[in-house]
Design an enzyme around this catalytic site. Structure first.
Site, PDB file in Angstrom:
ATOM      1  N   HIS A   4     -45.830  -6.857   1.664  1.00 24.14           N
ATOM      2  CA  HIS A   4     -44.873  -6.147   2.508  1.00 24.14           C
ATOM      3  C   HIS A   4     -45.066  -4.648   2.347  1.00 24.14           C
ATOM      4  CE1 HIS A   4     -43.020  -7.089  -1.387  1.00 24.14           C
ATOM      5  NE2 HIS A   4     -42.423  -5.914  -1.295  1.00 24.14           N
TER       6      HIS A   4
ATOM      7  N   ASN B 261     -46.358  -2.084  -2.875  1.00 21.55           N
ATOM      8  CA  ASN B 261     -46.601  -2.434  -4.272  1.00 21.55           C
ATOM      9  C   ASN B 261     -47.449  -3.698  -4.394  1.00 21.55           C
ATOM     10  OD1 ASN B 261     -44.843  -0.311  -5.045  1.00 21.55           O
ATOM     11  ND2 ASN B 261     -43.060  -1.632  -4.799  1.00 21.55           N
TER      12      ASN B 261
HETATM   13  P1  5GP Z   1     -41.119  -5.071  -4.050  1.00 18.80           P
HETATM   14  O1  5GP Z   1     -40.471  -4.609  -5.320  1.00 18.80           O
HETATM   15  O2  5GP Z   1     -41.697  -6.459  -4.164  1.00 18.80           O
HETATM   16  O3  5GP Z   1     -42.111  -4.073  -3.515  1.00 18.80           O
HETATM   17  O4  5GP Z   1     -39.976  -5.086  -2.969  1.00 18.80           O
HETATM   18  C1  5GP Z   1     -39.167  -6.180  -2.706  1.00 18.80           C
HETATM   19  C2  5GP Z   1     -38.019  -5.682  -1.846  1.00 18.80           C
HETATM   20  O5  5GP Z   1     -37.470  -6.791  -1.190  1.00 18.80           O
HETATM   21  C3  5GP Z   1     -36.899  -5.007  -2.622  1.00 18.80           C
HETATM   22  O6  5GP Z   1     -36.697  -3.705  -2.086  1.00 18.80           O
HETATM   23  C4  5GP Z   1     -35.697  -5.903  -2.398  1.00 18.80           C
HETATM   24  O7  5GP Z   1     -34.506  -5.181  -2.237  1.00 18.80           O
HETATM   25  C5  5GP Z   1     -36.075  -6.633  -1.128  1.00 18.80           C
HETATM   26  N1  5GP Z   1     -35.548  -7.996  -1.026  1.00 18.80           N
HETATM   27  C6  5GP Z   1     -35.666  -8.985  -1.946  1.00 18.80           C
HETATM   28  N2  5GP Z   1     -35.110 -10.123  -1.471  1.00 18.80           N
HETATM   29  C7  5GP Z   1     -34.668  -9.842  -0.229  1.00 18.80           C
HETATM   30  C8  5GP Z   1     -33.997 -10.621   0.772  1.00 18.80           C
HETATM   31  O8  5GP Z   1     -33.696 -11.818   0.600  1.00 18.80           O
HETATM   32  N3  5GP Z   1     -33.699 -10.006   1.955  1.00 18.80           N
HETATM   33  C9  5GP Z   1     -34.018  -8.697   2.184  1.00 18.80           C
HETATM   34  N4  5GP Z   1     -33.682  -8.174   3.379  1.00 18.80           N
HETATM   35  N5  5GP Z   1     -34.633  -7.920   1.258  1.00 18.80           N
HETATM   36  C10 5GP Z   1     -34.944  -8.495   0.071  1.00 18.80           C
END
Ligand code: 5GP
Ligand code: ZN
Length: 138
Positions: free
Chosen positions: A101, A88
């Site tokens: 990521h 994303n």
């Molecule tokens: P995005 O929505 O930015 O593509 O994805 C962010 C992802 O990071 C989400 O799936 C969320 O669950 C994960 N996430 C956010 N904070 C943390 C964290 O502190 N540790 C881990 N392992 N995952 C996280």
């Protein structure tokens, strides 16, 4: 390069503990804390890049090869039935963490998740116009 207030910089560089599946000098692969399915993981570069547009091509190439290898390992070890790669960029696209990521999401029959979109039905002229807009020389 790293950002002091970035949680993924801290996780990738080991300042915050995580359930690490793989690590090398450029990336850390960790389990997502809010997984969509069993084994949902994240590939995180150890340097801070906001999104795909900021990610240097060398990192991009390495990240995608790593995604393939992780997917193969997880397909075998988790016996999943399919696999989604999700990446994303921007709030409107669902990016909540401002550090590039790639999501690795194993899929299982009956996992109840839906990673898809509503199809639209543009007229042929609209498709022509969008192709023109994307491909037009500056
Ligand atoms: P995005 O929505 O930015 O593509 O994805 C962010 C992802 O990071 C989400 O799936 C969320 O669950 C994960 N996430 C956010 N904070 C943390 C964290 O502190 N540790 C881990 N392992 N995952 C996280
Ligand atoms: Zn960062």
């Amino acid at each position: 390069m790293r950002k002091d207030d970035c949680i993924f910089c801290k996780i990738a560089n080991g300042e915050i503990p995580s359930r690490t599946l793989y690590e090398d000098e450029m990336f850390r692969v960790i389990l997502d804390l809010g997984p969509a399915t069993r084994g949902h993981a994240l590939i995180i570069p150890k340097e801070h890049f906001l999104n795909l547009y900021e990610l240097p091509e060398e990192w991009c190439a390495k990240a995608f090869v790593l995604a393939k290898r992780m997917a193969e390992q997880m397909m075998e070890k988790l016996s999943c039935d399919g696999f989604n790669l999700v990446q994303n960029n921007g709030e409107v696209a669902g990016q909540t963490v401002s550090h590039f990521h790639i999501h690795l999401i194993p899929r299982y029959q009956e996992d109840g998740q839906k990673i898809s979109w509503e199809q639209t039905e543009p007229a042929p002229e609209e498709l022509d116009a969008v192709r023109e807009a994307i491909c037009r020389e500056a």
